[in-house]
Design an enzyme around this catalytic site. Structure first.
Site, short mmCIF file in Angstrom:
data_model
loop_
_atom_site.label_atom_id
_atom_site.label_comp_id
_atom_site.label_asym_id
_atom_site.label_seq_id
_atom_site.Cartn_x
_atom_site.Cartn_y
_atom_site.Cartn_z
N SER A 1 39.63 36.57 39.72
CA SER A 1 39.50 35.99 41.06
C SER A 1 38.07 35.86 41.54
O SER A 1 37.80 35.07 42.45
CB SER A 1 40.29 36.83 42.06
N LYS B 1 48.60 32.32 47.17
CA LYS B 1 47.52 31.44 46.68
C LYS B 1 48.08 30.01 46.56
O LYS B 1 48.13 29.31 47.54
CB LYS B 1 46.97 31.94 45.34
N HIS C 1 46.01 33.99 40.52
CA HIS C 1 45.25 32.73 40.68
C HIS C 1 45.60 31.69 39.62
O HIS C 1 44.99 30.63 39.58
CB HIS C 1 43.74 33.02 40.64
C1 LIG Z 1 44.37 39.21 40.87
C2 LIG Z 1 44.89 39.48 42.25
N1 LIG Z 1 45.98 40.27 42.39
C3 LIG Z 1 46.48 40.54 43.60
C4 LIG Z 1 45.91 40.02 44.75
C5 LIG Z 1 46.49 40.36 46.07
O1 LIG Z 1 47.27 39.33 46.50
P1 LIG Z 1 47.66 39.12 48.04
O2 LIG Z 1 46.44 38.60 48.71
O3 LIG Z 1 48.75 38.15 47.97
O4 LIG Z 1 48.05 40.44 48.59
C6 LIG Z 1 44.81 39.19 44.65
C7 LIG Z 1 44.20 38.62 45.86
O5 LIG Z 1 43.24 37.96 45.91
C8 LIG Z 1 44.27 38.91 43.37
O6 LIG Z 1 43.20 38.14 43.23
#
Ligand SMILES: Cc1ncc(COP(=O)(O)O)c(C=O)c1O
Length: 424
Positions: free
Chosen positions: A213, A272, A241
């Site tokens: 990310s 996302k 992502h």
């Molecule tokens: C790889 C990854 N996992 C989990 C999350 C967390 O997701 P959420 O924002 O839907 O809680 C993110 C958030 O950017 C992320 O990049």
């Protein structure tokens, strides 16, 4: 560090960042609050603290923000939202959320294991399982709580989690919470994964992400899977992502590499590409049944709002029915990449819709962020602790809904500001 800050008058707010305020002297845990607020107050009122600025529109290509310097609404080009397919404000999605609101009310009013599971949650879980071609999928209130509950739910003290060094905080925090042995392998380096696996005796989970990310690079899935399997480790991939973006059918990087069946646990978020909220774990029915009773972040928390569940169901339907959205996203990504490359903008290792603009200098980030915003561009500064201190950057997220004119204008503002700042 903070003690030193206390002694100085804070003449230049952009000389400081979060890293100056981790520790304080004295006996009181509140001792850090005054030094921090001596920085935070002016940083916010002088327009340098550009986090958490309220937005008054959906995450469109152009948005309205309340800017902190003059407390006025400003219109900015938005290259910061994760709304990769432009689904968060699609009329059908909004209508579906409204229907769910009418049927179920605002909230689930209970933990999913008690009274909080509603029909719409079951529909969503079935739809995700079907889409991912897995026996079952479990929905969590956020992507963050998904990784937390999954990892803590499955691992015990004495087990091993071996995660990529650039793993998202939710994977790191899940690992800490599980009290398992935690090791990080060098980012995307199968040979280092192997080194770490050799040192681990017992039950092992390897955690990787589809698209990272912060850097926007794709995991080297075939090599990582080969190594993990050789050492008998289970594999989880977080496609936060990459789901709905990669793969012929949008099932993510695992589909892209033809390795879906080699991976034991598929994680993703609705926040996302689907423009909603919540996360999922897809895999076996046995894992679903077990996590139902052991994923604490899920069963000690209220279930996802049925309103969001209704909207996400529709987003999921559209993402599958309209592959042209993914095609448009990739056209936009190629378009802006070409332009950034023509101007020799440093985008690090990115090959995806997540494109970092590398600055590599924490001290200048807030100043440049301020400059970009004054020039009309909304880009998020990403600094320590989200990335290492020498790897600060702005992060561009491209959406299928960006127009070519918006991308042209954004690049022209970005290049002008980077030149004026001596970065280009
Ligand atoms: C790889 C990854 N996992 C989990 C999350 C967390 O997701 P959420 O924002 O839907 O809680 C993110 C958030 O950017 C992320 O990049």
């Amino acid at each position: 560090m903070a003690a030193r800050v206390e002694e100085q008058s804070m003449t230049n707010v952009s000389d400081y960042d979060y890293s100056n305020f981790y520790y304080s002297s004295g006996e009181d845990i509140f001792a850090i609050l005054d030094p921090y607020n001596q920085w935070y107050g002016p940083a916010r009122s002088e327009g340098y603290y550009l986090f958490a600025q309220p937005m008054f529109t959906p995450p469109l290509g152009r948005i309205e923000l309340e800017e902190q310097l003059h407390h006025r609404g400003i219109s900015l080009l938005n290259l910061s939202s994760y709304n990769y397919l432009g689904l968060s404000y699609r009329p059908e999605v909004i209508a579906a959320a409204k229907r769910a609101l009418d049927q179920y009310g605002l909230g689930a009013a209970g933990s999913p294991i008690l009274s909080g599971t509603m029909g719409i949650h079951c529909e969503l879980e079935s739809a995700v399982a079907k889409f991912k071609k897995k026996e079952a999928a479990m929905v969590f209130p956020t992507g963050y709580s998904t990784n937390l509950g999954l990892i803590q739910g499955l691992l015990r003290p004495g087990d091993w989690i071996i995660a990529d060094q650039n793993s998202h905080a939710s994977i790191v925090d899940g690992a800490i919470l599980s009290k398992a042995n935690v090791r990080f392998f060098k980012h995307n380096k199968p040979e280092d994964l192997e080194k770490k696996l050799k040192q681990a005796t017992g039950k092992k989970l390897v955690a990787i992400e589809g698209v990272y990310s912060m850097d926007g690079d794709v995991c080297r899935l075939p090599e990582l899977v080969e190594v993990a399997k050789r050492y008998g480790a289970r594999i989880m991939i977080d496609e936060a992502h990459s789901a709905f973006v990669y793969g012929e059918n949008g099932r993510g990087v695992a589909e892209h590499f033809g390795l879906e069946d080699e991976i034991d646990i598929h994680v993703g978020t609705f926040s996302k590409a689907l423009g909603g909220q919540g996360g999922y774990v897809a895999g076996s029915q046995n894992m679903y049944n077990y996590l139902m009773g052991f994923a604490r972040s899920r069963f000690f928390s209220c279930a996802l709002s049925p309103v969001v569940a209704g909207g996400v169901l529709e987003s999921l339907r559209i993402a599958q029915a309209e592959p042209q959205l993914r095609a448009k996203l990739w056209t936009n990504v190629a378009y802006i990449r070409r332009q950034l490359s023509d101007y020799a903008v440093d985008v690090g290792e990115s090959t995806s819709q997540v494109i970092p603009i590398m600055i590599r200098n924490d001290r200048r980030m807030m100043h440049i962020a301020h400059h970009l915003q004054q020039a009309g561009l909304y880009l998020q500064p990403v600094m320590f602790p989200a990335v290492a201190k020498h790897r600060s950057r702005f992060r561009i997220s491209i959406s299928a809904s960006h127009t070519t004119d918006q991308l042209d204008e954004a690049v022209s503002i970005l290049v002008r500001v980077l030149r004026e700042e001596g970065i280009l």
